[in-house]
Design a protein around this motif. Structure first.
Motif, PDB file in Angstrom:
ATOM      1  N   UNK A 179     -36.224  27.691   3.714  1.00  0.00           N
ATOM      2  CA  UNK A 179     -34.887  28.251   3.543  1.00  0.00           C
ATOM      3  C   UNK A 179     -34.943  29.448   2.604  1.00  0.00           C
ATOM      4  N   UNK A 180     -34.027  30.402   2.800  1.00  0.00           N
ATOM      5  CA  UNK A 180     -33.983  31.584   1.938  1.00  0.00           C
ATOM      6  C   UNK A 180     -32.684  31.604   1.146  1.00  0.00           C
ATOM      7  N   UNK A 181     -32.722  32.307   0.036  1.00  0.00           N
ATOM      8  CA  UNK A 181     -31.528  32.439  -0.793  1.00  0.00           C
ATOM      9  C   UNK A 181     -30.409  33.138  -0.034  1.00  0.00           C
ATOM     10  N   UNK A 182     -30.748  34.122   0.801  1.00  0.00           N
ATOM     11  CA  UNK A 182     -29.700  34.820   1.546  1.00  0.00           C
ATOM     12  C   UNK A 182     -29.054  33.916   2.590  1.00  0.00           C
ATOM     13  N   UNK A 183     -29.845  33.045   3.225  1.00  0.00           N
ATOM     14  CA  UNK A 183     -29.261  32.069   4.132  1.00  0.00           C
ATOM     15  C   UNK A 183     -28.242  31.209   3.394  1.00  0.00           C
ATOM     16  N   UNK A 184     -28.571  30.813   2.171  1.00  0.00           N
ATOM     17  CA  UNK A 184     -27.659  29.980   1.409  1.00  0.00           C
ATOM     18  C   UNK A 184     -26.412  30.759   1.010  1.00  0.00           C
ATOM     19  N   UNK A 185     -26.560  32.023   0.628  1.00  0.00           N
ATOM     20  CA  UNK A 185     -25.383  32.831   0.290  1.00  0.00           C
ATOM     21  C   UNK A 185     -24.455  32.939   1.492  1.00  0.00           C
ATOM     22  N   UNK A 186     -25.024  33.132   2.675  1.00  0.00           N
ATOM     23  CA  UNK A 186     -24.212  33.216   3.889  1.00  0.00           C
ATOM     24  C   UNK A 186     -23.517  31.887   4.172  1.00  0.00           C
ATOM     25  N   UNK A 187     -24.260  30.795   3.999  1.00  0.00           N
ATOM     26  CA  UNK A 187     -23.699  29.459   4.220  1.00  0.00           C
ATOM     27  C   UNK A 187     -22.534  29.227   3.253  1.00  0.00           C
ATOM     28  N   UNK A 188     -22.730  29.586   2.003  1.00  0.00           N
ATOM     29  CA  UNK A 188     -21.689  29.416   0.997  1.00  0.00           C
ATOM     30  C   UNK A 188     -20.463  30.256   1.328  1.00  0.00           C
ATOM     31  N   UNK A 189     -20.662  31.510   1.673  1.00  0.00           N
ATOM     32  CA  UNK A 189     -19.535  32.388   1.984  1.00  0.00           C
ATOM     33  C   UNK A 189     -18.783  31.920   3.223  1.00  0.00           C
ATOM     34  N   UNK A 190     -19.516  31.366   4.165  1.00  0.00           N
ATOM     35  CA  UNK A 190     -18.903  30.940   5.413  1.00  0.00           C
ATOM     36  C   UNK A 190     -18.067  29.685   5.252  1.00  0.00           C
ATOM     37  N   UNK A 191     -18.564  28.719   4.486  1.00  0.00           N
ATOM     38  CA  UNK A 191     -17.945  27.402   4.463  1.00  0.00           C
ATOM     39  C   UNK A 191     -17.146  27.106   3.196  1.00  0.00           C
ATOM     40  N   UNK A 192     -17.477  27.731   2.079  1.00  0.00           N
ATOM     41  CA  UNK A 192     -16.767  27.427   0.842  1.00  0.00           C
ATOM     42  C   UNK A 192     -15.522  28.304   0.736  1.00  0.00           C
ATOM     43  N   UNK A 193     -14.585  28.038   1.632  1.00  0.00           N
ATOM     44  CA  UNK A 193     -13.332  28.758   1.721  1.00  0.00           C
ATOM     45  C   UNK A 193     -12.169  27.810   1.427  1.00  0.00           C
ATOM     46  N   UNK A 194     -11.034  28.330   0.917  1.00  0.00           N
ATOM     47  CA  UNK A 194      -9.911  27.441   0.574  1.00  0.00           C
ATOM     48  C   UNK A 194      -9.462  26.544   1.712  1.00  0.00           C
TER      49      UNK A 194
END
Length: 436
Positions: A179-194
């Motif tokens: 896994x890469x840090x950028x994959x995680x940033x994308x995952x976080x931005x995509x799913x950690x929404x109000x």
């Protein structure tokens, strides 16, 4: 925004207020006369929505949430929490992830924005990502060394052929290693929404004040998070999952485990999940009839009377899209066949004979008491509300669970056994100790 008050006929103590914001965030708040406040942030984000190529991402991200934001350096959040005597923790499952803090009421307005900041605005730095990867890999290794976890994994892999519930929440080491840090940033931005979040806050402050503190905290955090938002439309959604068909025959899997001193037997049936909630209540009652307490049917027969097992239990495990009814036993290897046959016979009996009024009465009393005991702290209650609202967008099943169990009668249990727990069709895992 809207606000709704829910009250329970079973327990007048449960009266949460539901407050919805225009950005999709749901706040559930309740004043409770105890000197603590618990903020529990729930997301409908877990390992079930991952693809095989990123299996373990949701859990790994749970670790990285605490590694700093633009405002808080790595470790600073925990330091500030501990200075005030507060506590924090998190958990990831197949269908959800949640983060909570419990503070003194006087500290809540100061600490709540920090909790929201770390959840919404994790920076996920490259160097911290690589360090934490080693921590997660060690957790995976420890889980593989745990006989109970290995047994559970064998059972879930047999239970689910297709659904992602068969995969490990931690993910396989070979995937986490890549896994890469950028994959995680994308995952976080995509799913950690109000709109994917439920913020449950329970404690000794007025409801209006609890809601305002949480709302203000999220408004600050959401503004910062929105600036770096990226979308990744390739991730699967929970709505794409459909249940698997019940077993039509006995499916066997045999395993040898050199670390065991006694054998393990796990029998499993595919049953409805939380999205078919009404069908799960009779199965909950059945699990109690079979193994809750020394006078329950399987415990009394196979452990107390005949001494065939060291331990035996039944559980109705309800994931969102499907459930699994497990009967598991620890026993001498030479007893495997007779115990399997005895369990099947118990189910055969339950298909034709009604359970007794004494059994029903005992379960009703225990369920009501457990509900009360499980609602004693702000953390208990915020967790209860968050779980049901996150998965079902409904609090009535949480608040009225004892009422639903009280309504189950002996005939409903018999119908449920007939419908879902065939003594001629199930999955079974037998795990034998290695030869000495």
């Amino acid at each position: 925004m809207t606000a709704t008050l829910l009250k329970s006929s079973t327990s007048p103590l449960n009266a949460p207020t539901i407050h919805r914001l225009a950005n999709g965030l749901t706040i559930i708040a309740e004043q409770m006369p105890t000197e603590a406040v618990s903020l529990n942030i729930w997301l409908n984000v877990g390992s079930a929505l991952e693809s095989d190529g990123i299996n373990g991402m949701a859990h790994f991200l749970e670790h990285m949430i605490f590694k700093g934001t633009a405002k808080l350096q790595s470790g600073e959040f925990e330091r500030l929490i501990e200075q005030r005597g507060a506590v924090t923790n998190a958990a990831t499952s197949q269908d959800y992830t949640h983060y909570y803090i419990t503070t003194a009421p006087k500290d809540f307005a100061e600490l709540a924005p920090l909790q929201v900041d770390v959840v919404m605005n994790a920076t996920i730095p490259d160097d911290g990502f690589e360090r934490e990867r080693q921590v997660v890999l060690e957790e995976i290794r420890r889980s593989q060394d745990n006989p109970r976890r290995r047994t559970f994994h064998h059972a879930t892999e047999l239970t689910f052929d297709r659904l992602p519930y068969r995969r490990h929440v931690l993910g396989p080491a070979e995937v986490v290693e890549n896994l890469t840090a950028q994959q995680m940033r994308d995952f976080h931005s995509n799913w950690y929404q109000p709109q994917s979040m439920t913020a449950c806050v329970v404690g000794n402050l007025p409801v209006e004040e609890l809601i305002q503190i949480v709302e203000d905290s999220f408004q600050q955090g959401a503004r910062k998070q929105a600036r770096g938002m990226r979308k990744n439309s390739s991730l699967p959604t929970p709505q794409s999952l459909t249940p698997e068909t019940p077993f039509t025959e006995i499916i066997r899997r045999e395993v040898t485990d050199d670390s065991l001193q006694q054998a393990r037997l796990i029998m499993v049936w595919r049953v409805p999940g939380l999205n078919n909630l009404q069908e799960t209540y009779a199965l909950d009652v059945l699990a109690s009839v079979l193994s809750r307490g020394r006078t329950s049917r399987l415990v009394r027969d196979l452990r107390e009377d005949r001494g065939l097992v060291s331990n035996i239990s039944a559980s109705n495990m309800s994931y969102l899209h499907q459930g699994a009814f497990y009967i598991s036993a620890q026993l001498p290897t030479e007893n495997l066949a007779v115990v399997e046959a005895a369990i099947a016979q118990h189910l055969q009996t339950l298909q034709t004979e009604l359970i007794t009024e004494l059994e029903i009465a005992k379960i009703r009393t225990r369920t009501t008491n457990s509900f009360v005991f499980g609602n004693e702290t702000p953390s208990d209650r915020s967790g209860l509300y968050g779980y049901y609202h996150t998965l079902l967008r409904d609090l009535k099943p949480a608040i009225h669970y004892p009422d639903y169990i009280q309504a189950i009668d002996a005939e409903a249990v018999r119908v449920s056994v007939q419908r879902y727990l065939s003594p001629q069709a199930y999955g079974i895992v037998t795990i034998r100790p290695g030869e000495e």
